[in-house]
Design an enzyme around this catalytic site. Structure first.
Site, PDB file in Angstrom:
ATOM      1  N   ASP A 230     -51.057 -19.254  28.925  1.00 55.44           N
ATOM      2  CA  ASP A 230     -49.910 -19.051  27.631  1.00 55.44           C
ATOM      3  C   ASP A 230     -49.698 -17.178  27.614  1.00 55.44           C
ATOM      4  O   ASP A 230     -50.181 -16.128  27.966  1.00 55.44           O
ATOM      5  CB  ASP A 230     -50.442 -18.625  26.273  1.00 55.44           C
ATOM      6  CG  ASP A 230     -50.510 -20.800  26.639  1.00 55.44           C
ATOM      7  OD1 ASP A 230     -50.248 -22.071  26.931  1.00 55.44           O
ATOM      8  OD2 ASP A 230     -52.101 -21.580  25.495  1.00 55.44           O
TER       9      ASP A 230
HETATM   10  N1  URA Z   1     -56.226 -23.207  27.130  1.00 56.79           N
HETATM   11  C1  URA Z   1     -54.987 -22.538  26.316  1.00 56.79           C
HETATM   12  O1  URA Z   1     -54.602 -22.481  25.500  1.00 56.79           O
HETATM   13  N2  URA Z   1     -54.312 -21.513  26.222  1.00 56.79           N
HETATM   14  C2  URA Z   1     -53.859 -20.635  28.254  1.00 56.79           C
HETATM   15  O2  URA Z   1     -53.705 -20.431  28.027  1.00 56.79           O
HETATM   16  C3  URA Z   1     -55.332 -21.389  28.100  1.00 56.79           C
HETATM   17  C4  URA Z   1     -55.534 -22.370  28.373  1.00 56.79           C
END
Ligand code: URA
Length: 241
Positions: free
Chosen positions: A106
């Site tokens: 993310d």
């Molecule tokens: N899980 C998440 O919630 N975000 C990420 O970036 C990676 C795994």
């Protein structure tokens, strides 16, 4: 089988210049193939056998690139984005390669992100069938408990009709803000955040520490990257075989 490429593409792939620059430079006689001046950009060269020089310096051909990036928060795991900076904007010398991130973190997540142009390896690492471990460190709002640990081991319902694979939760510190390490084998959208959400807890910081047993190099500050060693690439290629 001999692998061949046009001379101008060979040099463009290695970042010597753009295709149109190279056509010009080749016609001007700046390029030799096996010590013989070659003025035809369309000449096919053999990646294994031919020795290509530009202005007298050998230009070897490297087909695949493998990079380990410590992704900082604030950039998106994409190759292009009209609004945000991408992880590729952090890579200075892409050598004309079509690099892409292996999976996604993310925008606000930090940590280990592999970048490559090797589609086969990326596919292997991301295939749900391969069960490649991904380890995350997180700060979580609220007390993470032994009950959470047991529930994560059974799998967490993160959407209707979907329960995650069993996940290993290691509680480092349990308080109003808890610290944990979580090992998962999938890469569903917002997976870690949604796993905690299922228990009414919010992830307020998330960092990936490792993938398939390959740990983030602690010498890399956020935004920094390095080329994987041959051993690391071999290790990743042999995962799950
Ligand atoms: N899980 C998440 O919630 N975000 C990420 O970036 C990676 C795994």
């Amino acid at each position: 089988m001999a692998e061949q490429l046009r001379l101008d593409k060979y040099l463009a792939d290695m970042g010597v210049g753009t295709r149109s620059e190279l056509k010009l430079w080749i016609r001007k006689g700046r390029v030799t193939v096996n010590d013989v001046e070659c003025k035809k950009p369309e000449t096919k060269v053999d990646l294994q056998k031919d020795v290509i020089c530009f202005d007298g310096a050998i230009v070897g051909y490297i087909k695949y690139i493998y990079l380990m990036l410590n992704k900082p928060a604030g950039v998106v795991s994409a190759t292009h984005d009209n609004v945000n900076r991408t992880v590729l904007d952090l890579i200075r010398d892409k050598q004309g390669k079509d690099l892409f991130p292996v999976g996604r973190l993310d925008k606000d997540t930090e940590g280990l992100l592999l970048l490559t142009n090797d589609g086969d390896l990326a596919h292997q690492l991301l295939s749900p069938k391969k069960h490649v471990d991904k380890v995350y460190y997180a700060k979580v709002q609220g007390k993470v408990t032994e009950e959470d640990r047991e529930a994560f081991l059974k799998g967490v319902p993160i959407e209707e009709n979907y329960i995650t694979l069993p996940a290993k939760l290691n509680i480092l510190h349990s308080d109003e803000i808890s610290e944990i390490e979580l090992t998962i084998q999938e890469g569903k959208f917002h997976q870690v955040k949604r796993m905690f959400e299922a228990f009414g807890k919010e992830v307020i910081f998330l960092k990936r520490l490792s993938m398939g047993g390959l740990a983030l190099d602690t010498g890399l500050s956020p935004g920094e990257y390095r080329i994987l060693t041959e051993d690391e690439v071999l290790y990743l290629k042999n995962l799950g075989i």
